[in-house]
Design a protein around this motif. Structure first.
Motif, short mmCIF file in Angstrom:
data_model
loop_
_atom_site.label_atom_id
_atom_site.label_comp_id
_atom_site.label_asym_id
_atom_site.label_seq_id
_atom_site.Cartn_x
_atom_site.Cartn_y
_atom_site.Cartn_z
N ARG A 1 -2.38 2.60 -0.26
CA ARG A 1 -2.67 1.07 -0.54
C ARG A 1 -2.75 0.81 -2.06
O ARG A 1 -2.09 -0.46 -2.26
CB ARG A 1 -4.17 1.00 0.11
CG ARG A 1 -4.62 -0.51 0.21
CD ARG A 1 -5.80 -0.63 0.92
NE ARG A 1 -6.08 -1.92 1.18
CZ ARG A 1 -7.48 -2.37 1.53
NH1 ARG A 1 -8.31 -1.41 2.07
NH2 ARG A 1 -7.63 -3.70 1.78
N GLY A 2 -3.11 1.36 -2.93
CA GLY A 2 -3.14 1.14 -4.16
C GLY A 2 -1.54 0.95 -4.65
O GLY A 2 -1.30 0.23 -5.63
N LEU A 3 -0.96 1.96 -4.35
CA LEU A 3 0.55 1.87 -4.65
C LEU A 3 1.40 0.75 -4.07
O LEU A 3 2.06 0.17 -4.90
CB LEU A 3 1.35 3.20 -4.18
CG LEU A 3 2.67 3.44 -4.53
CD1 LEU A 3 2.88 3.49 -6.07
CD2 LEU A 3 3.23 4.52 -3.67
N LYS A 4 0.86 0.35 -2.89
CA LYS A 4 1.50 -0.98 -2.32
C LYS A 4 1.18 -2.10 -3.22
O LYS A 4 2.15 -2.97 -3.40
CB LYS A 4 0.91 -1.02 -0.95
CG LYS A 4 1.78 -0.88 0.07
CD LYS A 4 1.38 -1.12 1.64
CE LYS A 4 1.90 -0.25 2.66
NZ LYS A 4 1.48 -0.42 3.98
N ALA A 5 -0.17 -2.36 -3.44
CA ALA A 5 -0.42 -3.22 -4.61
C ALA A 5 0.26 -3.27 -5.58
O ALA A 5 0.75 -4.48 -6.05
CB ALA A 5 -1.91 -3.23 -4.58
N VAL A 6 0.37 -2.09 -6.47
CA VAL A 6 1.19 -2.23 -7.43
C VAL A 6 2.52 -2.64 -7.40
O VAL A 6 3.14 -3.49 -8.13
CB VAL A 6 1.12 -0.64 -8.07
CG1 VAL A 6 2.01 -0.85 -9.40
CG2 VAL A 6 -0.27 -0.49 -8.64
N ILE A 7 3.11 -2.24 -6.34
CA ILE A 7 4.57 -2.51 -6.09
C ILE A 7 4.48 -3.99 -5.76
O ILE A 7 5.72 -4.74 -6.26
CB ILE A 7 5.16 -1.72 -4.78
CG1 ILE A 7 5.08 -0.39 -5.35
CG2 ILE A 7 6.43 -2.38 -4.43
CD1 ILE A 7 5.61 0.87 -4.14
N MET A 8 3.84 -4.58 -4.82
CA MET A 8 3.77 -5.84 -4.62
C MET A 8 3.86 -6.78 -5.88
O MET A 8 4.14 -7.85 -6.13
CB MET A 8 2.71 -6.37 -3.58
CG MET A 8 3.11 -5.81 -2.30
SD MET A 8 2.00 -6.32 -0.89
CE MET A 8 1.94 -8.16 -0.89
N LEU A 9 2.65 -6.39 -6.82
CA LEU A 9 2.40 -7.22 -8.11
C LEU A 9 3.49 -6.90 -8.90
O LEU A 9 3.92 -8.11 -9.53
CB LEU A 9 1.24 -6.44 -8.99
CG LEU A 9 0.85 -7.23 -10.09
CD1 LEU A 9 0.29 -8.52 -9.73
CD2 LEU A 9 -0.35 -6.38 -10.61
N GLY A 10 4.05 -6.08 -9.12
CA GLY A 10 5.63 -5.71 -9.77
C GLY A 10 6.69 -6.69 -9.13
O GLY A 10 7.30 -7.54 -10.01
N MET A 11 6.84 -6.62 -7.96
CA MET A 11 7.82 -7.69 -7.33
C MET A 11 7.45 -8.91 -7.63
O MET A 11 8.23 -9.98 -7.98
CB MET A 11 7.77 -7.50 -6.01
CG MET A 11 8.27 -6.19 -5.47
SD MET A 11 8.00 -5.90 -3.68
CE MET A 11 9.07 -7.27 -2.94
N LEU A 12 6.01 -9.47 -7.67
CA LEU A 12 5.62 -10.81 -7.78
C LEU A 12 5.93 -11.27 -9.22
O LEU A 12 6.50 -12.34 -9.51
CB LEU A 12 4.16 -11.07 -7.65
CG LEU A 12 3.60 -12.42 -7.65
CD1 LEU A 12 4.21 -13.28 -6.70
CD2 LEU A 12 2.15 -12.46 -7.55
N VAL A 13 5.67 -10.28 -10.30
CA VAL A 13 6.22 -10.63 -11.63
C VAL A 13 7.67 -10.76 -12.00
O VAL A 13 7.97 -11.66 -12.59
CB VAL A 13 5.58 -9.47 -12.47
CG1 VAL A 13 5.96 -9.70 -14.10
CG2 VAL A 13 4.29 -9.19 -12.69
N VAL A 14 8.63 -9.97 -11.17
CA VAL A 14 9.82 -10.07 -11.21
C VAL A 14 10.46 -11.50 -10.78
O VAL A 14 11.26 -12.02 -11.45
CB VAL A 14 10.65 -9.00 -10.71
CG1 VAL A 14 12.19 -9.03 -10.36
CG2 VAL A 14 10.31 -7.56 -11.19
N ILE A 15 9.54 -11.82 -9.72
CA ILE A 15 10.13 -13.18 -8.94
C ILE A 15 9.75 -14.21 -9.73
O ILE A 15 10.63 -15.42 -10.09
CB ILE A 15 9.28 -13.31 -7.53
CG1 ILE A 15 9.82 -12.35 -6.58
CG2 ILE A 15 9.67 -14.68 -7.13
CD1 ILE A 15 9.11 -12.01 -5.23
#
Length: 344
Positions: free
Chosen positions: A9-23
């Motif tokens: 779950r934490g890994l998912k949150a980190v990946i989503m946060l990274g995607m949000l920053v890129v977007i």
């Protein structure tokens, strides 16, 4: 064997946060392309109810769009011509400001000295350069003359968007896994944004006209420019009306004195109190569904991401984001944080 430190779950949150920053980084880099598109989209949302009303009067949609756009083009041409004349006059007046500032500063100097602030009027006047202000106004006039091309492309985009509206629901339904829920969310978002933008535009227009009338009655120069500024900045929540009052108050303070400036300040306060705290909340009905803190933070965020247009459209953009978050299981908790519980 050591247990994994990061859970799934934490890994998912980190990946989503990274995607949000890129977007967000991509949006900021491509702001020159995205901002006109977003602006055209929201103008289409404002104009679509007008087109729909004309269609009810049995006016063909193409003719209705043409009539509305023609009225907008004519109004914008007259507005830009008059505004250009006013800015030219303002540019010629700016050198007078420096000489007019001497008397108020000399009156203020003894008060500052009593408060323990030692300041020299001559030293202070060296930092006041009217040439810089003249350069700014000249660049504004140049930008206005070049704005017609951008406005033409913007209105052309609006025309194509309005033409595409009848076919848009069918196309969107084919893209969605759950068409009923998805179209319901889109309609709710359109209704909320349209309700906000139409009412905000009407209130801003009336506010600008009332401020224009007040400044004309008080014989304040460049009343039209300051009224147009009040109309534009009224879209910015919380601080827009304050920013719009600063230039005319400063002008009156320099040329007419403290008491006339106090009258102008009182007029602005009365107008913003009536329209901002009484009329607007009643016309908006149950409210925007956003907390006051979220409205202010959205102003900062969208202004940073999209520039001045982001500040003007910060509230409708946040409404769209909130409704989009409500459609996902993971986003519902964030949507609750954005909402105003007292108006739920």
């Amino acid at each position: 064997m050591a247990k994994p430190i990061i859970t799934l779950r934490g890994l998912k949150a980190v990946i989503m946060l990274g995607m949000l920053v890129v977007i967000m980084a991509g949006i900021k880099v491509a702001a020159d392309i995205i901002v006109p598109f977003i602006l055209a989209l929201f103008i289409s949302v404002i104009l679509n109810p007008v087109i729909h009303r004309l269609e009810k009067l049995r006016v063909p949609r193409v003719l209705a769009i043409s009539l509305v756009v023609a009225i907008i083009v004519l109004s914008m041409a007259l507005l830009l011509a008059y505004l250009g004349t006013s800015l030219n006059e303002l540019a010629r007046t700016l050198p007078q400001y420096r000489s007019s500032l001497i008397a108020p500063l000399q009156m203020l100097e003894p008060w500052l000295q009593r408060a323990g602030i030692v300041i020299s009027v001559d030293e202070l006047l060296r930092y006041i350069d009217p040439n810089a202000a003249m350069t700014l106004v000249t660049s504004l006039i140049t930008q206005l003359s070049n704005a017609m091309t951008s406005l033409f492309l913007l209105l052309l985009t609006v025309v194509f968007m309005l033409t595409e509206v009848p076919q848009l629901p069918i196309k969107l339904q084919q893209l969605m896994a759950r068409p009923t829920e998805g179209m319901g969310a889109i309609q709710r978002g359109l209704d909320s944004v349209s309700h906000y933008l139409v009412l905000k535009t009407a209130i801003s227009l009336v506010t600008g006209l009332v401020i224009w009338a007040m400044l004309v009655m008080l014989d304040v120069r460049f009343a039209f420019v300051w009224a147009l500024l009040a109309f534009s900045l009224n879209y910015i929540p919380n601080i827009g009306s304050v920013l719009a009052a600063i230039p005319p108050v400063a002008q009156v303070l320099v040329f007419s004195g403290f008491y006339d400036a106090l009258i102008v300040v009182t007029g602005y306060l009365a107008i913003n109190l009536v329209f901002g705290n009484i009329i607007e909340p009643r016309m908006m009905g149950r409210g925007l569904g956003l907390s006051t803190l979220v409205v202010f933070l959205s102003l900062i965020f969208w202004g940073w991401l999209l520039g001045p247009v982001g500040m003007l459209l910060s509230v409708p953009l946040t409404i769209v984001v909130k409704i989009a978050l409500e459609q996902t299981n993971g986003g519902k908790s964030i949507a609750v944080l954005l909402s105003d519980v007292s108006k739920a």
